[in-house]
Enzyme design. Structure first.
Site, short mmCIF file in Angstrom:
data_model
loop_
_atom_site.label_atom_id
_atom_site.label_comp_id
_atom_site.label_asym_id
_atom_site.label_seq_id
_atom_site.Cartn_x
_atom_site.Cartn_y
_atom_site.Cartn_z
N CYS A 73 -30.14 21.67 98.18
CA CYS A 73 -29.67 20.66 97.23
C CYS A 73 -30.71 20.43 96.13
O CYS A 73 -31.89 20.25 96.42
CB CYS A 73 -29.39 19.35 97.97
SG CYS A 73 -28.80 18.05 96.87
N CYS A 77 -34.22 13.62 96.81
CA CYS A 77 -34.28 12.43 97.68
C CYS A 77 -35.42 12.62 98.69
O CYS A 77 -35.42 13.58 99.46
CB CYS A 77 -32.96 12.25 98.42
SG CYS A 77 -31.53 12.32 97.32
N CYS A 80 -34.89 13.35 102.55
CA CYS A 80 -33.90 14.35 102.98
C CYS A 80 -34.51 15.73 103.17
O CYS A 80 -35.23 16.24 102.31
CB CYS A 80 -32.78 14.41 101.94
SG CYS A 80 -31.49 15.57 102.39
N CYS A 117 -15.94 13.46 109.47
CA CYS A 117 -16.62 13.37 108.18
C CYS A 117 -17.27 14.71 107.87
O CYS A 117 -17.84 15.35 108.76
CB CYS A 117 -17.70 12.29 108.22
SG CYS A 117 -17.10 10.72 108.87
N CYS A 148 -13.23 11.86 105.97
CA CYS A 148 -14.23 11.34 105.03
C CYS A 148 -15.03 12.54 104.53
O CYS A 148 -15.29 13.46 105.31
CB CYS A 148 -15.15 10.36 105.74
SG CYS A 148 -16.45 9.69 104.68
N CYS A 208 -17.07 4.43 101.75
CA CYS A 208 -18.10 4.33 102.79
C CYS A 208 -19.43 4.34 102.03
O CYS A 208 -19.76 5.32 101.37
CB CYS A 208 -18.01 5.54 103.72
SG CYS A 208 -19.35 5.62 104.91
N ARG A 280 -21.67 0.46 110.20
CA ARG A 280 -21.91 1.59 111.11
C ARG A 280 -23.39 1.72 111.44
O ARG A 280 -24.24 1.80 110.55
CB ARG A 280 -21.41 2.91 110.50
CG ARG A 280 -21.69 4.08 111.45
CD ARG A 280 -21.16 5.41 110.96
NE ARG A 280 -19.73 5.34 110.79
CZ ARG A 280 -19.10 5.70 109.68
NH1 ARG A 280 -19.78 6.14 108.65
NH2 ARG A 280 -17.81 5.61 109.59
#
Ligand code: SF4
Length: 346
Positions: A73, A77, A80, A117, A148, A208, A280
């Site tokens: 990616c 971040c 991550c 998801c 999701c 979400c 969650r």
């Protein structure tokens, strides 16, 4: 049954009776700070009372999250392992085939999962990839599962395309407070995140959206994160609260854990300021004791991810989760809050 609205004063210690949190979108930081500062048992009492009022009898909502495209990616971040900027040995892989995803979804369904998801490590999806994801969504829906996806930033047209495929939820977290956001990610802004959330809402999808704690942020940042979520024009239907999973090679690998009770406070305050949302208990459960997880559920968490992996991160084994769910009696039965309230008065 009489109801009283919560008085947001630190001196409000009258906690007997039934409390209904009004659904509001005008929370101030000061009000949210007052909640965080409550004595722990008072905070838990308020959060749990709201949980009973809006969600009693609902049972635990169970989701499973599959990484359908891993690593590589371009975003940076700091938490991550899938970022190209992280120095991890994670191997990037291409978008999975529709058949492989449907196989995983069937397997998930056979273990009692309700929502499937699918996450892809993209800044935003390319058109041909989005088409394949839409086919996945259609297939998973046909199995009788809720769906999701989390695919990064979307245009309004892409959000509508996903909605047209029958998608139920789109996940897009705001991660932290507006002030702390640029310490985590420099390749996009929080505003871009909020723009995608708006496209998702406008397309009629459920949202979400939550955040992560334990990333070196202050309590004020946790307050700011919850304020941002609670003051969205509609509260997210699902609010994941993640505890940072430290991955060697990621920029935030060496941040200190936050105090466990502070984590429970964060869940509790989320419960109070977004009373209708399903909170969650998300990443980080592998390192939580059964007792801490039970406390989080009591404080208002009503959903977990099960499955050995959470995208690329470890998760408790399904066996351990099943055992815990059984021991807590937190089955996935559904009944409306109104039914529960009526029963309680008989
Ligand atoms: S959190 Fe998502 S957007 Fe950020 S680097 Fe990881 S996969 Fe990319």
């Amino acid at each position: 049954m009489s109801t009283k609205t919560i008085e947001l004063s630190a001196h409000s210690s009258s906690l007997s009776g039934d409390y209904t949190a009004p659904v509001r979108h005008d929370w101030t930081r000061e009000q949210i700070s007052v909640l965080f500062d409550l004595p722990f048992d008072d905070l838990l009492y308020r959060a749990h009372t709201i949980q009973r009022h809006y969600h009693a009898g609902r049972g635990l909502q169970i989701s499973q999250l599959l990484s359908i495209k891993t690593g590589g990616c371009p975003e940076d971040c700091g938490y991550c392992s899938q970022s190209v900027h992280a120095e991890t040995d994670l191997k990037a892989s291409a978008l999975m085939s529709v058949d492989a995803v449907l196989q995983a979804a069937k397997q998930a369904k056979s273990t009692g999962v309700q929502r499937f998801c699918m996450g892809a490590a993209w800044r935003s999806p390319r058109e041909r990839d989005l088409e394949r994801v839409c086919t996945m969504v259609e297939g998973v829906k046909a199995l009788g599962l809720e769906t999701c996806v989390t695919l990064g930033m979307l245009t309004a047209t892409q959000a509508q395309r996903l909605a047209d495929s029958g998608l139920d939820y789109y996940n897009h977290n705001i991660d932290t407070s507006p002030e702390y956001y640029s310490s985590l990610t420099t390749t996009r802004t929080l505003q871009e995140r909020l723009d995608t959330l708006e496209h998702v809402r406008n397309a009629g999808l459920k949202v979400c959206c939550g955040g992560i704690v334990g990333m070196g942020e202050s309590r004020e940042d946790r307050v700011g994160m919850l304020q941002t979520l609670a003051n969205l024009s509609e509260h997210p239907e699902s609010v994941p609260v993640n505890s940072l999973i430290r991955v060697e090679g990621a920029r935030l690998a060496h941040e200190h854990d936050i105090d466990r009770l502070e984590f429970v406070r964060t869940i509790s305050v989320a419960r109070i300021v977004m009373p209708m949302s399903i909170i969650r208990l998300s990443a980080g459960r592998e390192h939580m004791s059964d007792e801490l997880q039970a406390l989080c559920l009591f404080a208002g968490a009503g959903s977990v991810f099960i499955g050995e992996k959470l995208l690329t991160a470890p998760n408790p084994t399904p066996h351990r989760d099943r055992e815990l769910i059984d021991r807590l009696g937190a089955t996935g039965r559904e009944s409306s809050p109104i039914q529960w309230l009526t029963k309680s008065q008989q």
